[in-house]
Design a protein around this motif. Structure first.
Motif, mmCIF file in Angstrom:
data_model
loop_
_atom_site.group_PDB
_atom_site.id
_atom_site.type_symbol
_atom_site.label_atom_id
_atom_site.label_comp_id
_atom_site.label_asym_id
_atom_site.label_seq_id
_atom_site.Cartn_x
_atom_site.Cartn_y
_atom_site.Cartn_z
ATOM 1 N N PRO A 117 -12.414 -17.572 -20.193
ATOM 2 C CA PRO A 117 -11.540 -17.096 -21.280
ATOM 3 C C PRO A 117 -12.270 -16.925 -22.601
ATOM 4 O O PRO A 117 -11.903 -16.065 -23.412
ATOM 5 C CB PRO A 117 -10.454 -18.183 -21.371
ATOM 6 C CG PRO A 117 -11.029 -19.374 -20.696
ATOM 7 C CD PRO A 117 -11.939 -18.848 -19.644
ATOM 8 N N LEU B 239 -13.816 -13.429 -22.571
ATOM 9 C CA LEU B 239 -12.808 -12.390 -22.831
ATOM 10 C C LEU B 239 -12.356 -12.400 -24.285
ATOM 11 O O LEU B 239 -12.184 -11.344 -24.911
ATOM 12 C CB LEU B 239 -11.613 -12.608 -21.898
ATOM 13 C CG LEU B 239 -11.931 -12.536 -20.393
ATOM 14 C CD1 LEU B 239 -10.698 -12.873 -19.565
ATOM 15 C CD2 LEU B 239 -12.465 -11.166 -20.018
ATOM 16 N N ALA B 240 -12.178 -13.605 -24.841
ATOM 17 C CA ALA B 240 -11.695 -13.710 -26.221
ATOM 18 C C ALA B 240 -12.734 -13.213 -27.216
ATOM 19 O O ALA B 240 -12.404 -12.496 -28.178
ATOM 20 C CB ALA B 240 -11.333 -15.167 -26.524
#
Length: 396
Positions: free
Chosen positions: A169, A172-173
């Motif tokens: 994550p 992606l962030a």
């Protein structure tokens, strides 16, 4: 603080968990891969060496790339080596993944420190640094104990899978939220940035950072035997003490972030004096469980409060002459301390000085830091006029 800064902190949390989690996984790795415990312990040393070498080297390599691209390359590499580590049945391959993972971690942190401080006002580097390093402290509070629990329940490989999943994550962030930026072709050349190390202010700050971090990890590395063999507490207290140290470190980083930009000298001077006193008191009272509980919390706060302030001062000192390598310098210096402290503590224990000896060594390292810092301030004061000294004190 910009939201993207906290996303960088999420990645630092995953990386901090990876760096520290092996302390609870070494016996399991030793059995599974049929190597001795000391050989498995080389995984920790390999990571430390990779961080020391990798910080300035990776920062140099990333100079001509947009920062978001560099961050993503480093983080994806870090994620992939943990997948390989979780799958391998070869100790040699696992050792290589630790070195590569450390290089990627060092590169990410070096670029992230510079990126974070560029996201905020020029006089807010301390707050940006504390927000980023909050990921390391949360790793101490939650990530490391969780890794130990995962290893106990499902084996050491599950901890490696967890770090890889935590990193996803963050990838992606960062791809969505961190500004793309662009290579700064007008920035100082690499050789010019390396010349920044000739500046006494930066060199002294980096040395102080290595000494203070060395004192922190000299004790933190051997906290388990201090708790069980000196304090007489059961082994079940060890995860709780590690988490308590992490809570203290989070408090220290948060508090220092509010003061490092406006009152750095009081934080460094009084914080270091309190840190020295605390380590000595810890050594004297290590057989008293109540005192140990209190001092683990307090020393965690003081160690990371002073340490994060020194990182911020290093970034200020290197900002103009070494805008790309500032984070690499700071990362390398603190990892030198992170390798030196445990080594000195191990030597003292091996010499038969007992499990209190790392506590005394931690106090000694802080005392050396205070002596170096005091000498540097005195020499700098002689070179400046009375008016300049008065103005410098007013800014502090």
């Amino acid at each position: 603080m910009p939201f993207a800064l906290y996303l960088l902190g999420l990645a630092v949390f995953a990386q901090g968990t990876s760096e520290f989690m092996l302390s609870g996984l070494i016996p399991d790795i030793s059995r599974d891969l049929s190597v001795t415990v000391p050989a498995a312990g080389h995984l920790t040393s390999a990571f430390a060496v990779g961080m020391i070498v990798g910080a300035p080297l990776m920062a140099l390599l990333s100079r001509r790339f947009a920062r978001r691209s560099a961050l993503l390359v480093f983080l994806v590499a870090f994620l992939l080596v943990h997948v390989v580590g979780a799958l391998t049945t070869s100790f040699a391959v696992l050792l290589v993944t630790r070195v590569v993972g450390a290089l990627a971690n060092a590169g990410f942190l070096a670029v992230a420190l510079v990126t974070a401080t560029d996201m905020v006002e020029p006089d807010a580097k301390g707050r940006a640094t504390s927000a980023l390093l909050g990921g390391v402290t949360v790793a101490c509070v939650a990530g490391v104990p969780a890794g130990a629990l995962l290893g106990e329940a499902w084996g050491w490989r599950s901890a490696f899978w967890a770090v890889a999943l935590l990193s996803l994550p963050a990838v992606l962030a960062i791809a969505r939220a961190v500004p793309a930026g662009a290579p700064d072709l007008g920035s100082p050349r690499a050789l010019g940035e390396l010349r920044a190390l000739r500046g006494p202010r930066l060199l002294v700050t980096l040395l102080l950072g290595a000494l203070v971090n060395g004192s922190t990890f000299c004790t933190f590395t051997y906290l388990s035997p201090v708790v069980t063999r000196v304090s007489g507490l059961g082994s079940g207290w060890v995860p709780a003490m590690l988490a308590l140290f992490g809570v203290g470190s989070f408090v220290g980083v948060t508090a220092a972030g509010r003061l490092a930009d406006v009152r750095p000298m009081p934080v460094l001077v009084f914080g270091s004096l309190a840190l020295l006193t605390g380590w000595a008191l810890f050594a004297v009272t290590a057989s008293r469980p109540v005192a140990v509980v209190v001092l683990v919390l307090v020393q965690g706060a003081l160690s990371f409060g002073v340490g994060s302030t020194l990182i911020a001062r290093a970034l200020y000192a290197a900002a103009e002459e070494a805008p790309h390598l500032a984070g690499g310098f700071a990362t390398a210096a603190f990892n030198v301390g992170g390798a030196l402290g445990p080594w000195l503590g191990g030597l003292a224990i091996s010499a038969g000085l007992g499990y209190r000896s790392p506590l005394w060594l931690s106090a000694a390292l802080v005392a050396v830091a205070l002596a170096v810092g005091g000498t540097a301030l005195g020499l700098a004061g002689r070179r400046r006029s009375p008016t300049e000294v008065t103005e410098a004190r007013a800014r502090s």
